[in-house]
Structures are given as C-alpha cells and as structure tokens.
Design a protein around this motif. Structure first.
Motif, PDB file in Angstrom:
ATOM      1  N   LEU A 173      -5.391   6.327  21.607  1.00  0.00           N
ATOM      2  CA  LEU A 173      -4.126   6.162  21.671  1.00  0.00           C
ATOM      3  C   LEU A 173      -3.634   4.885  20.793  1.00  0.00           C
ATOM      4  O   LEU A 173      -2.366   5.003  20.234  1.00  0.00           O
ATOM      5  CB  LEU A 173      -3.611   5.917  23.150  1.00  0.00           C
ATOM      6  CG  LEU A 173      -3.777   7.268  23.987  1.00  0.00           C
ATOM      7  CD1 LEU A 173      -3.254   6.962  25.462  1.00  0.00           C
ATOM      8  CD2 LEU A 173      -2.763   8.405  23.470  1.00  0.00           C
ATOM      9  N   PHE A 174      -4.421   3.968  20.837  1.00  0.00           N
ATOM     10  CA  PHE A 174      -4.225   2.846  20.144  1.00  0.00           C
ATOM     11  C   PHE A 174      -5.332   2.419  18.903  1.00  0.00           C
ATOM     12  O   PHE A 174      -6.219   1.597  19.159  1.00  0.00           O
ATOM     13  CB  PHE A 174      -4.006   1.588  21.039  1.00  0.00           C
ATOM     14  CG  PHE A 174      -3.128   1.845  22.242  1.00  0.00           C
ATOM     15  CD1 PHE A 174      -1.654   1.997  21.839  1.00  0.00           C
ATOM     16  CD2 PHE A 174      -3.527   2.139  23.418  1.00  0.00           C
ATOM     17  CE1 PHE A 174      -0.886   2.046  22.956  1.00  0.00           C
ATOM     18  CE2 PHE A 174      -2.733   2.305  24.583  1.00  0.00           C
ATOM     19  CZ  PHE A 174      -1.313   2.362  24.255  1.00  0.00           C
ATOM     20  N   PRO A 175      -5.303   3.178  18.096  1.00  0.00           N
ATOM     21  CA  PRO A 175      -6.231   2.825  16.960  1.00  0.00           C
ATOM     22  C   PRO A 175      -6.290   1.396  16.451  1.00  0.00           C
ATOM     23  O   PRO A 175      -5.076   0.789  16.298  1.00  0.00           O
ATOM     24  CB  PRO A 175      -6.214   3.848  16.005  1.00  0.00           C
ATOM     25  CG  PRO A 175      -4.653   4.202  15.995  1.00  0.00           C
ATOM     26  CD  PRO A 175      -4.313   4.114  17.481  1.00  0.00           C
ATOM     27  N   PRO A 176      -7.303   0.840  16.093  1.00  0.00           N
ATOM     28  CA  PRO A 176      -7.071  -0.580  15.398  1.00  0.00           C
ATOM     29  C   PRO A 176      -6.361  -0.466  14.156  1.00  0.00           C
ATOM     30  O   PRO A 176      -6.673   0.440  13.382  1.00  0.00           O
ATOM     31  CB  PRO A 176      -8.685  -0.996  15.239  1.00  0.00           C
ATOM     32  CG  PRO A 176      -9.461   0.242  15.236  1.00  0.00           C
ATOM     33  CD  PRO A 176      -8.437   1.150  16.113  1.00  0.00           C
ATOM     34  N   GLN A 177      -5.717  -1.646  13.796  1.00  0.00           N
ATOM     35  CA  GLN A 177      -5.085  -1.516  12.706  1.00  0.00           C
ATOM     36  C   GLN A 177      -5.712  -2.500  11.584  1.00  0.00           C
ATOM     37  O   GLN A 177      -6.292  -3.387  11.802  1.00  0.00           O
ATOM     38  CB  GLN A 177      -3.593  -2.614  13.078  1.00  0.00           C
ATOM     39  CG  GLN A 177      -2.904  -2.151  13.948  1.00  0.00           C
ATOM     40  CD  GLN A 177      -2.205  -0.587  13.608  1.00  0.00           C
ATOM     41  OE1 GLN A 177      -1.780  -0.307  12.397  1.00  0.00           O
ATOM     42  NE2 GLN A 177      -1.790   0.353  14.411  1.00  0.00           N
ATOM     43  N   ALA A 178      -6.059  -1.774  10.612  1.00  0.00           N
ATOM     44  CA  ALA A 178      -6.893  -2.163   9.389  1.00  0.00           C
ATOM     45  C   ALA A 178      -5.969  -2.467   8.207  1.00  0.00           C
ATOM     46  O   ALA A 178      -5.235  -1.481   7.879  1.00  0.00           O
ATOM     47  CB  ALA A 178      -8.001  -1.165   9.197  1.00  0.00           C
ATOM     48  N   LEU A 179      -6.052  -3.572   7.677  1.00  0.00           N
ATOM     49  CA  LEU A 179      -5.317  -3.978   6.525  1.00  0.00           C
ATOM     50  C   LEU A 179      -6.127  -3.383   5.211  1.00  0.00           C
ATOM     51  O   LEU A 179      -7.375  -3.938   4.976  1.00  0.00           O
ATOM     52  CB  LEU A 179      -5.039  -5.331   6.371  1.00  0.00           C
ATOM     53  CG  LEU A 179      -4.365  -5.796   7.519  1.00  0.00           C
ATOM     54  CD1 LEU A 179      -4.198  -7.377   7.449  1.00  0.00           C
ATOM     55  CD2 LEU A 179      -2.925  -5.273   7.688  1.00  0.00           C
ATOM     56  N   GLU A 180      -5.431  -2.398   4.681  1.00  0.00           N
ATOM     57  CA  GLU A 180      -6.324  -1.730   3.143  1.00  0.00           C
ATOM     58  C   GLU A 180      -5.355  -1.328   2.091  1.00  0.00           C
ATOM     59  O   GLU A 180      -4.099  -1.264   2.416  1.00  0.00           O
ATOM     60  CB  GLU A 180      -6.831  -0.435   3.784  1.00  0.00           C
ATOM     61  CG  GLU A 180      -7.982  -0.262   4.949  1.00  0.00           C
ATOM     62  CD  GLU A 180      -8.288   1.063   5.398  1.00  0.00           C
ATOM     63  OE1 GLU A 180      -7.847   1.949   4.698  1.00  0.00           O
ATOM     64  OE2 GLU A 180      -9.036   1.175   5.896  1.00  0.00           O
ATOM     65  N   LYS A 181      -5.662  -1.831   1.242  1.00  0.00           N
ATOM     66  CA  LYS A 181      -5.056  -1.792   0.044  1.00  0.00           C
ATOM     67  C   LYS A 181      -5.465  -0.440  -0.746  1.00  0.00           C
ATOM     68  O   LYS A 181      -6.703   0.100  -0.728  1.00  0.00           O
ATOM     69  CB  LYS A 181      -5.408  -2.686  -1.046  1.00  0.00           C
ATOM     70  CG  LYS A 181      -4.938  -4.174  -0.797  1.00  0.00           C
ATOM     71  CD  LYS A 181      -5.344  -5.142  -1.833  1.00  0.00           C
ATOM     72  CE  LYS A 181      -4.748  -6.416  -1.630  1.00  0.00           C
ATOM     73  NZ  LYS A 181      -5.035  -7.625  -2.318  1.00  0.00           N
ATOM     74  N   LYS A 182      -4.426   0.500  -0.761  1.00  0.00           N
ATOM     75  CA  LYS A 182      -4.852   1.856  -1.408  1.00  0.00           C
ATOM     76  C   LYS A 182      -3.876   2.050  -2.651  1.00  0.00           C
ATOM     77  O   LYS A 182      -2.824   1.656  -2.957  1.00  0.00           O
ATOM     78  CB  LYS A 182      -3.990   3.018  -0.456  1.00  0.00           C
ATOM     79  CG  LYS A 182      -4.835   2.987   0.947  1.00  0.00           C
ATOM     80  CD  LYS A 182      -4.166   4.117   1.796  1.00  0.00           C
ATOM     81  CE  LYS A 182      -5.043   4.343   3.013  1.00  0.00           C
ATOM     82  NZ  LYS A 182      -4.432   5.292   3.575  1.00  0.00           N
ATOM     83  N   ILE A 183      -4.430   2.498  -3.792  1.00  0.00           N
ATOM     84  CA  ILE A 183      -3.987   2.726  -4.870  1.00  0.00           C
ATOM     85  C   ILE A 183      -3.849   4.218  -5.149  1.00  0.00           C
ATOM     86  O   ILE A 183      -4.705   5.091  -4.908  1.00  0.00           O
ATOM     87  CB  ILE A 183      -5.077   2.315  -6.289  1.00  0.00           C
ATOM     88  CG1 ILE A 183      -5.141   0.844  -5.906  1.00  0.00           C
ATOM     89  CG2 ILE A 183      -4.580   2.591  -7.523  1.00  0.00           C
ATOM     90  CD1 ILE A 183      -6.410   0.068  -6.776  1.00  0.00           C
ATOM     91  N   VAL A 184      -2.496   4.655  -5.406  1.00  0.00           N
ATOM     92  CA  VAL A 184      -2.042   5.815  -5.501  1.00  0.00           C
ATOM     93  C   VAL A 184      -1.818   6.292  -6.995  1.00  0.00           C
ATOM     94  O   VAL A 184      -1.082   5.507  -7.404  1.00  0.00           O
ATOM     95  CB  VAL A 184      -1.015   6.317  -4.588  1.00  0.00           C
ATOM     96  CG1 VAL A 184      -0.661   7.828  -4.726  1.00  0.00           C
ATOM     97  CG2 VAL A 184      -1.168   6.141  -3.070  1.00  0.00           C
ATOM     98  N   VAL A 185      -2.628   7.147  -7.517  1.00  0.00           N
ATOM     99  CA  VAL A 185      -2.129   7.641  -8.981  1.00  0.00           C
ATOM    100  C   VAL A 185      -1.058   8.721  -9.123  1.00  0.00           C
ATOM    101  O   VAL A 185      -1.156   9.669  -8.368  1.00  0.00           O
ATOM    102  CB  VAL A 185      -3.265   8.086  -9.436  1.00  0.00           C
ATOM    103  CG1 VAL A 185      -3.038   8.258 -11.139  1.00  0.00           C
ATOM    104  CG2 VAL A 185      -4.547   6.792  -9.741  1.00  0.00           C
ATOM    105  N   LEU A 186       0.219   8.231  -9.437  1.00  0.00           N
ATOM    106  CA  LEU A 186       1.271   9.120  -9.573  1.00  0.00           C
ATOM    107  C   LEU A 186       0.900  10.178 -10.570  1.00  0.00           C
ATOM    108  O   LEU A 186       0.476   9.831 -11.545  1.00  0.00           O
ATOM    109  CB  LEU A 186       2.568   8.535  -9.658  1.00  0.00           C
ATOM    110  CG  LEU A 186       2.881   7.537  -8.541  1.00  0.00           C
ATOM    111  CD1 LEU A 186       4.242   6.744  -8.949  1.00  0.00           C
ATOM    112  CD2 LEU A 186       3.135   8.319  -7.207  1.00  0.00           C
ATOM    113  N   PRO A 187       1.322  11.661 -10.294  1.00  0.00           N
ATOM    114  CA  PRO A 187       1.323  12.519 -11.469  1.00  0.00           C
ATOM    115  C   PRO A 187       2.209  12.313 -12.477  1.00  0.00           C
ATOM    116  O   PRO A 187       3.220  11.574 -12.536  1.00  0.00           O
ATOM    117  CB  PRO A 187       1.586  13.610 -10.892  1.00  0.00           C
ATOM    118  CG  PRO A 187       2.338  13.493  -9.702  1.00  0.00           C
ATOM    119  CD  PRO A 187       1.836  11.842  -9.195  1.00  0.00           C
TER     120      PRO A 187
END
Length: 1161
Positions: free
Chosen positions: A1147-1161
């Motif tokens: 119910l309460f998953p740990p909050q992880a600070l992550e950087k995501k790089i999304v490549v736009l089409p």
C-alpha cells in the motif's frame, strides 16, 4: 644623585629602588607613567618589583617608577614601589622596605666591573668567582650605604638589632681579616632582617579578601616577587657556601672533588659553624626563606646540625653542651617538618656507601666521594629508622629511594630498578635496633606495606607494588608466623570473613547485610594476584594461606563466569597458579573439593551469596534462608552443576601440565569405586538380614555417586583428546577402565556405553602398539602393568570379542610389539580413524571380525546388539554374493580392489559397534558424493543399507544414514523419491506403532533435505510431496502430525509462486487443524506454516495468496483471541506482523528519487 648624573645601582649593575630625595616634588610634578623602556637592564630590574600590593607613595596613592635610561626621565618620574609607607597598616612600626633588604643582599654579591664596563654595571655571577678583595669592597660599599644614604636608616637599625642577638655574626661581620666569613655573616644578618620584615608584614596585613569565582587568590603580604626570590636564592647559596661548607670536615656533607682547606684555625671552626647553622635553621622557620633553603641545601644543613649535635667533641670546640642540645633539637625539628622522602634522600646521601668500590676502567678521572665517618653512618641509620617508624614512614622511605627510577625503557634501567626494589625490600624487612620488639615492628610496618599495593599513581604504582610484594615475600621467609599474622591474614580478611567455618555470627545478621563490599573484595582479589601470582613464590606458607580461601575464590570465579565481571580473569589466574605450583596430589584433592567430592576446601558460608556490584565487581551479602525445600534443593543442584561446568572449564587450561589428565583418571577410578560399591550393595541387599545404612549416610553416598557420574560425563564431553600427555597417563586411564570392567561387567541399560568406553580404552593401547606413539623400553615397562588386568578380562568378560582383544593385547605388550595379532590392528584402526574402503586391506583390518582359517573372514561374533541383529547377520552373509550379482560381469568378490573395499564397507555398515557402523555409512556417503562408479551401480543396495540403518537407536548412526539417503535421493530423485514417499505414507507391515512413527519422522527429515537440495526442481514433485505431508497431518500420532506440518511449511516456502491450485487445499487443512486439533503442538505447527508461508513469499504474498489471504487473516485473528496455548498465540502474532509488513509495503511503497531520461519520438 643629581651631582653624579647617574641613578643609584645595585651590586649587579642594575638600577636599585632607592627613593629620590625630591620624592614629594616629583610626585607633584608628574603623575603620568613613563613609556616602558626595552633595555636589558630594565628587564633585570623589573624582576625585583614586588607584587604583594600595588605601589604607593607616602600619601598612599599609586605612583610610577623611574626609568633608569635617562636622568631627565628619572627626574620627571616617580620612585619605584616600596613595601609599606612611613606608617604600616594596623599600626605596625615602620621598618625597612623589602627592596632595601634585597638590594643590600645584591650589593654584597656584586661582581667587579669588567673591561669596557663602568663601575657597578656588571651583573651577578657565580659565588665561587668572588675574590676576597671583591668581598671587602662590597662590604665597605654596603656599610657606606647604610651610614650615609637616605632611606637606609631603618635597615641599619634592624640589622643592628639582629646582630645584637647574634654576637658571633656581629664579630664576624666586623672582621676584615677573613672576607669570606665576614661576607657570610653579613649575608646571614641581612637574611635574618628579611625574615623579621616578612613576619612583620604578614602580622600587620589585614585579612585577604576572597577571590571571585574563577580568579586566582590574591598573594599574601609577605610574598616575594620572582626577582626577589631569585636574589634571595643567590644569597642563600652564597651564605651556605661561605659560612657552612668550609667548616665541615671531609666526609660530612658529600661534595665531589678534593676537600678545600679550612679557612680558620680549629679553635674557631666550631663556633663559626654553630653561628652559621643556627642562623640558617632560624631562616627555615619562614616559608618564603625555608622553602628554597630546605629544597636546595637541606643536606648541608643536616650535616652541620649532625656534626654539632652528635659529632666528635673535637669538631665542636667553643660550643657548649646546651648549644649542642639545641642543635639536636633543631635537627629533629627540621627532619619532622620537611617532605619525608626528601629527608630520606638526604640522609642516605649523608650516610654514603658502606665501602668504596674500585673505579672501573675509564672512570679514574671522575671525582670520588669521601666516605662518611662511622659516627655519621650510625647516626644516619638511626635517623632513617626513625623516619621508617613514623606514620606513613614506609611510603616515605620507598619514595625517597625509588624517586627518579622507572623512567628508563632499556634493560639496564630495568635492572637498576629491580635492584633498587630488592634493596628497599631488604631494608623494610629488617627490624631496626631501636625498635622494642620484632612483633611491634611488624605491627607498625605491615599495614603500611599492604597500603603500597593500593597506590593509584600509574607512574609509581608498578615500583611500589614490586617493593611491597618483595618485602612481603622476604618477611614470609624470615619470620613466617609474624608475616602470616600481620600480612597474609589482613590481606585475606575479606575472604576469610565469609567462610563456612568463620566465627562471625552470620545467623544473627539480617538478610541483605553486606559482609564484604565491592571495593574490599576487588582490592583483596587484586592484592592476592599481585602477591601470589606476580610474586610467584611457591613457599609452603603462601600456598597454605591461599588454600584456606580457595573455595571462596572458586565460588567467585563461578559467579563471575555467569555474570559480566572483571574479577573472572584474576580469579582464574589465582586458581591456575595454585594448581600449577602445588604438589600434584594436593592439586587433585583441591579439584575434588571444588567438585564437592571431599571436604578439603572451605567453601562459602551457606547463608552468604555473591551479588553483582555497581562497578563491575561483586559483593558478599547475607541472604534470606529458603523455607521451601524444593526450591532449596533446586538451588543446591544448580550450584553443583555450575561448579562442575566451571571446574571442567578451568581444567581445559591445565592440559599441557598433565593435571587435567590426572584428574580425569582419578574420576574414572572413583567411578570404578562407585561401580564396586553398587555391586556390593546389590549383593548385600539380596542377602536376608543385611544391615542398611543410616538415611543421612545413604543420601550422602548417593549424592557423591551422582557427582562422580556428572563429573565424568562433563569431562568426557568437554575435555579434548589431548588430555593425556604421556604414556603413563594413558596407562592409568586404561587401567581404571579395565578395572571397572572387571569389577562390574557391562549389563543393564548402560551396557552399550560401558562397551564403548572399554573398546576406546583398549583401542588406545592398540594404537600405541601399532605405531601411533614411538614407544621406548621404559614405556613398555609402564604398559606391562596392564597385563594382569588384560588377563583377567580375557577370562571373565562376557563378550567374546573383548576377550579375544584383551588376550591379543596382552601378547603384544609382553612381546614389546614383536607379535601383533590382527585384532590389535583392527582396534588401532578404529581409534585412529583410518578410512575404510580405500582399497584392499588385510582381513585383520576389518573391525568387528577375526581372521578366518584361510585368510578369509568369519562372521562377526555379536554380543548384545540391536533388535534388527538377526536380519543384519543375514545381510552380512549374503552381501558378497549380492554385490557380485549386481555387477556387469560375474567375478569373485576379491578380484576388484575397489569392489572389495565397497564390500567391506557394506559389511561394516552392519557392525555391532556404533562408531564403526557410522564410519562406514559416512564413507559410503562420501563415495556417492565422489560419484564412484561401483557405488552408483549399487545404488538400490545402498538405499536398502541406509534405510535399515536409519532405524538404529544411536543418533550418530541414523543421522549418518539420513544424510546418505538425502544425498542419494538428490542424485537420483526419479528412482529414490517414489520409494521414500511410499514408505512415508504407510508403515511397513509388522512394525510397532512407536517404531513406525519414529521411522516416518526420520523419512520426513530425509524428504526435507531432498527438497532443499532440489531447489527450484522441487516443482516437478510438488503434488506427491504435498499429498504425503497432508496425509501425515491427519495421522493419529500428534508428533507425526506436527512433523508433517513443519515439512509442509518448508515445502510451501520453497515453492513460492509455484504453489498454484494447491494453496486452497493447504489453507483448508491449516484452518481445520488450527481450530480443531486437540494437541497444542499440532496447532502450533499449523500456525507456524502460515508464518513460513508469509515469510517466504514476502511481497509476492498478495499475488500468490490473493484468494485465501482473507481466510488466513481471519484464522490468525481467531487464534490470537481464542487459543489457550501461549506459544501458538505468539506464532499467530508473528504471522500477523509479517502480514502487516507485507501490506504496508504494497500500500505504501517506498519513494525512490530516480532520474528518468525519456527519448521523445
């Protein structure tokens, strides 16, 4: 001063503090302080400024001091500060200022001006550089200053008053023929004036105000400044050097170098020495003058007083008897006042060495010290004895002699330190002549010697403890009775106070009364460690005194082992030291006393007990008597068991010395005696009219027998195989075992253990004869003591194999190993742990059998064996043929070495001796691990061997069989698992219910090990395993139900996501059992399955158990509310906690600070 154009200067060329004649005018003209000059002469003069109180002028206002650099600055500034004005506070008569007196002293010691210096500019130099003409000119200058200079009248009047009281000083100061003596008299007179003035200032000064918090206290009115103190020190040094040293005869007052010729005729030496010594002794009355005098010149002052008061009359001409008595009184007064270690040092220096040793090569040029005369050596010895007899005199003597040692780190410094400690110990142990009796001396000195053990200063504690220990040991050797009375008994008093035989009326004390405090007990244990262990003197007196308290020390050791206490290590070292240093028989008796087998050890009083101290130690207090007999019995049994365990732990440190082996042998002999007594008791009970023992005596005998059995069992479990250190100990052990076997052959419930012990003992002898130990002719002489016992055993023992082995051992011993039958080699192999089945061996190397007539092997002759013995014998007889039939090509059993070794292993797997059988099973398991082709070809036969041995009653055997079955099943699960599951589902025909249940539980352990070994491959056998465990969960036997549920939990934890549809069936079974089963252990196992299931699935539980999660939650809640068994409720609470943790993560998953790089089409 205005005409000369220069400021007045003192004898050292520095500006002196004489007031200017125009003081009122200058004070009115200038109030501002002058700029501070930086010339060296100003710095030197500044040190003479007093700091007792602020400088004042005649009207009491603060004023500044003149600068000595320029006449103009001197004319514009104020005079230097003076102590006191025209009228002293409190109405005291005006007197000379301190600076006047100090300036007069420096004027007398002024050096002549050197080349390029004006008159008076030279600073003070060493007193030895003063020439007679310089002393005359300085004395004349001082006299002129006193008569003509303004402001010096008060000092002149005070000096005249002082000289009027000392005619000898007045006559010496007026004489010009001897400038040295005249200068000394002048210096002494001025110093006496300074003392008078300091005393007047101290008496007239008001009470000093208290300093504020954090501030330094204000100085007293008679305090000298740093510069004044330096000047006074020079004056004292000159007074001693000119007025005292020249009149001391050679050897009195040690001075390096050749003695100086006396400057005066013999008739006047005594009078001059008396005048100088009396003046110096008077100066010691004031702290400001007595401090530097006594710290730097105490030895010479004592030498003068000793010479005048106790020396020959020839050195005291002109001194009356009353004056000599005054010198003796002054000598004792000074010795009583000064720091006692310093007095001891100076007296030792005065006493000198008893005999001058010849100089070593390279030291001939060093100045030698004159030997002190005999009267001075005797006097110094008496005075040193008096210092020793004073309160705290022992510590003063030790500090006086040992001061300055212990700082070196090399071997030479350590040797010097050791020699000094030995010397001090001899001094303290010797009674002085002036002591009335030896016992009075011991009564006075011994408490102080014990106090030396408690010195806390880290720098001197080691030396003091060494001195105290050496002194105590020396006294114990010279006067044992007095040393025991005044040293050992007071040191051991805290331990003697709480013995069971102590005269202290413990019964009259209330519960909780502390008999020995933590500080007393800790100090006592540490003192015993320092004196006995560190001192390391194994005299009979020390061993006897320590033996009286060993029971309490062992009880304290047992208490410290059970708790966290720093006393454990000291107690252990004390006990080990005593056991090592005592005679072997005494040590064994003490160990028996520790175990409670005899009364040789005085134990703790039954009303006393140890309590945990607040600082990591322990206290001894009176406990309340236990009224409940059961509780008292429980406490007593627990204490005895604890003592036995700690005794065995203590013996583990004594194996190298052989003490552990000797004690083990003594316990075995005691066990033999117990067996003989039981045999005699059974015979007497069978005779009608046999007398019975009294109940108390009977209970005491039974208690002793139980203690012997417990002690032997604990020793067998804890003591390693290196307990025996030589052949003699092995012989004693074997003799004790053989004697017990002859007295009481193995019968009854303990027959198996007796046979094992006997086999091990005889195997030890066989191993020694087989080459495990290099035997000498003397060793065979020791082993021949076993021949009568072996002969009796070969005739009377009921077991044939043991009879044969005893006869063969007797032959081997008698022939010194030249003839060794096969049974001896087999027994040696069993003891040495040789691997069986490693190749073709001789028939004699197979344990359990004897060589046949044709070199083959006869069937083993069994004594008392397990219930499956007939079947095992049939297996042995057909084993060779069956093994040959299973091979790919028919061949005789002995053709292949590997096959022959395997056959021997299969035969040994049915040996009546459990160690041999277990070793064979372990070797077969090892062959399977190594994938031996012969062993893998006989896998079905090996399975049969393992399954039959799994039913054996010995844990070592059936655990080895379980390990073999599990390994075989993990290698060939398709063939082996169906057989195991079939046996697990239903018992074999004709097997008792209890035996069948135990066998199925062992099979469950095998299945669990197979499940763990298969890992993820267990999914293939999920259905049959779950069905088998569920069927076992419905068995009538509660133990099997609980075991099946435990196995089910392990299996579900391994399956994880692969549970699939069986989760519904498992949940229904668990719910029904947890709610309805009548046995608490079964319900507990069911709830534990839920715990394992949730713990194994972790976050996957919400996915795998999504259909049954609510049912499991309700089940756990029901158990928590309605279950009467506490352990089951605890398991349910643990399962709820696991479920709560899983749901919180979902119910309460740990909050992880992550950087995501999304490549736009």
């Amino acid at each position: 001063m205005a005409a000369s154009g220069r400021l007045p200067r003192d004898g050292g060329g520095r500006c002196r503090s004489a007031p200017s004649p125009d003081l009122p005018k200058m004070a009115a003209e200038s109030r501002a302080p002058p700029p501070r000059p930086t010339s060296p002469s100003w710095r030197q003069r500044a040190t003479l400024r007093p700091f007792a109180r602020p400088p004042q002028n005649g009207s009491g206002e603060p004023r500044s001091s003149p600068s000595p650099d320029l006449p103009k600055m001197a004319a514009e500034s104020l005079p230097p500060p003076l102590h006191g004005g025209p009228k002293m506070a409190g109405g005291a008569e005006p007197g000379p200022e301190l600076e006047r007196v100090v300036e007069a002293l420096e004027l007398l010691l002024r050096q002549p001006a050197g080349p390029g210096e004006r008159d008076g500019e030279a600073g003070p130099g060493p007193e030895g550089a003063l020439r007679p003409e310089t002393l005359r000119s300085n004395a004349a200058a001082l006299e002129g200053r006193l008569r003509r200079a303004p402001g010096w009248a008060a000092l002149r009047g005070l000096r005249d008053a002082v000289l009027a009281r000392a005619p000898a000083l007045a006559a010496g100061a007026a004489g010009e023929a001897e400038p040295g003596w005249a200068a000394a008299c002048g210096l002494l007179a001025l110093l006496l004036c300074l003392k008078e003035r300091l005393a007047a200032l101290a008496a007239a000064a008001p009470a000093a105000r208290r300093a504020g918090p954090g501030a330094a206290p204000p100085p007293s009115a008679d305090t000298l400044s740093v510069g004044q103190g330096r000047a006074v020190g020079r004056a004292l040094r000159a007074a001693v050097g000119l007025g005292l040293v020249p009149y001391l005869p050679p050897g009195v007052g040690q001075r390096p170098g050749p003695p100086a010729p006396p400057p005066a005729p013999p008739a006047s030496r005594g009078a001059r020495l008396h005048a100088a010594t009396t003046a110096l002794a008077e100066l010691t009355e004031h702290p400001a003058l007595g401090g530097p005098l006594l710290t730097r010149h105490l030895g010479l002052l004592l030498a003068g007083l000793c010479l005048l008061g106790h020396g020959p009359a020839a050195h005291s001409e002109g001194v009356s008897e009353a004056e000599r008595a005054q010198c003796r009184e002054a000598l004792r007064h000074i010795l009583d006042r000064v720091y006692q270690p310093l007095a001891v040092q100076e007296l030792l220096v005065l006493q000198g060495r008893p005999k001058q040793s010849p100089p070593s090569p390279g030291e001939e040029t060093k100045p030698a010290l004159m030997r002190a005369p005999a009267w001075l050596r005797r006097l110094c010895g008496q005075l040193l004895s008096e210092r020793l007899m004073r309160p705290n005199g022992v510590q003063a003597v030790v500090r006086g002699i040992m001061e300055g040692t212990g700082g070196g780190t090399g071997a030479e410094a350590a040797a010097v330190d050791w020699r000094k400690c030995d010397t001090v110990a001899k001094i303290l142990a010797s009674c002085p002549q002036q002591c009335l009796s030896l016992e009075d001396y011991y009564r006075l000195v011994c408490p102080q010697i014990l106090d030396l053990l408690h010195i806390q200063d880290k720098l001197t504690a080691r030396q003091f403890q060494r001195v105290a220990t050496t002194t105590l040991l020396t006294m114990a050797k010279e006067h044992p009775q007095l040393a025991e009375k005044h040293l050992l008994q007071p040191m051991l008093a805290p331990l003697l106070r709480c013995l069971e035989t102590a005269e202290l009326a413990v019964e009259d004390l209330s519960a909780g009364t502390v008999l020995v405090t933590e500080a007393e007990l800790s100090s006592c244990v540490e003192d015993v460690l320092k004196v006995y262990v560190v001192g390391n003197d194994s005299s009979s007196l020390l061993l006897g005194s320590l033996q009286s308290v060993l029971g309490v020390v062992f009880s304290l050791y047992s208490f410290a082992k059970q708790n966290v206490s720093y006393l454990r290590s000291p107690c252990q070292e004390i006990l080990l030291w005593f056991l090592e240093k005592s005679e072997r028989e005494v040590s064994l008796t003490i160990l028996e006393g520790f175990a409670g087998l005899n009364s040789s050890v005085r134990t703790l009083h039954p009303r006393c007990r140890f309590c945990v101290g607040s600082e990591g130690g322990a206290t001894i207090a009176v406990e309340e008597a236990i009224s409940d007999e059961d509780e008292a019995l429980y406490q007593k049994v627990s204490s005895e068991q604890c003592h036995v365990e700690n005794l065995v732990e203590l013996l583990s440190h004594c194996q190298k010395s052989g003490l552990a082996g000797d004690f083990f042998i003594r316990c075995l002999k005691a066990l033999t005696q117990v067996a003989a007594e039981d045999e005699a008791a059974s015979n007497s009970a069978a005779v009608p009219g046999g007398s019975l023992l009294e109940p108390e005596q009977y209970h005491a005998e039974q208690r002793r027998k139980l203690l012997v059995l417990q002690l032997v069992a604990t020793l067998c479990e804890s003591v390693s195989d290196t307990v025996f250190t030589d052949v003699a100990q092995v012989e004693e052990f074997v003799a004790a075992t053989l004697q017990r076997a002859c007295v009481s052959p193995a019968r009854g419930p303990g027959a198996a253990a007796e046979v094992q012990t006997l086999t091990m003992a005889m195997g030890l002898v066989a191993a020694m004869l087989g080459g495990a130990v290099q035997l000498q002719s003397s060793d065979f002489a020791v082993l021949k003591r076993l021949v009568p016992l072996l002969e009796e055993l070969s005739r009377t023992y009921p077991e044939p194999l043991t009879q044969e082995l005893a006869a063969d051992l007797r032959i081997a011993i008698c022939t010194h190993g030249a003839f060794s039958p096969g049974t001896v080699g087999a027994a040696a192999d069993g003891v040495l742990g040789k691997k069986l089945g490693t190749g073709a061996q001789s028939p004699a190397s197979i344990p359990g059998g004897a060589p046949g007539p044709r070199g083959g092997r006869t069937a083993p002759r069994h004594g008392r064996s397990s219930p499956s013995a007939p079947k095992e014998r049939r297996e042995e007889q057909s084993m060779c043929h069956e093994a040959g039939d299973m091979g790919p090509a028919p061949a005789p059993c002995a053709d292949s070495p590997a096959l022959a070794g395997l056959q021997e292993l299969l035969v040994s797997a049915y040996d009546p001796q459990p160690p041999i059988r277990a070793a064979a099973l372990r070797r077969l398991t090892s062959l399977i691990t190594q994938r031996d082709p012969e062993a893998l070809r006989l896998q079905e036969k090996l399975l049969q061997v393992f399954l039959e041995n799994m039913q054996h009653e010995d844990a070592f055997v059936y655990l080895s069989a379980i390990q073999g079955i599990a390994l075989l099943s993990s290698e060939y699960p398709e063939r082996i698992l169906p057989i195991l599951l079939a046996r697990y589902r239903g018992p074999a025909q004709g097997m008792e219910d209890t035996t069948a249940t135990i066998t199925r539980m062992k099979l469950g352990e095998v299945l669990m090990r197979v499940t763990q070994a298969l890992g993820d491959m267990v999914f293939k056998y999920r259905e049959p395993l779950v069905q088998a465990f569920l069927r076992g969960a419905r068995d009538p036997d509660s133990a099997l139900r609980a075991s099946s549920l435990s196995n089910l939990g392990e299996l579900c934890q391994r399956l994880g996501f692969q549970l699939g549809s069986i989760v519904q069936e498992v949940t229904s079974c668990l719910t029904a059992i947890a709610k309805t089963d009548p046995k608490a252990e079964v319900r507990r196992a069911a709830v534990h399955v839920v715990v394992l299931l949730l713990r194994g699935l972790s976050e996957k539980a919400t996915e795998v158990l999504q259909d049954v999660l609510r049912d499991l939650y309700r089940l756990l809640k029901h158990v928590v509310v309605a279950e009467p068994d506490g352990a089951t409720v605890l398991h349910a609470q643990l399962a709820l906690e696991e479920l709560d943790t899983v749901m919180r993560r979902v119910l309460f998953p740990p909050q992880a600070l992550e950087k995501k790089i999304v490549v736009l089409p």
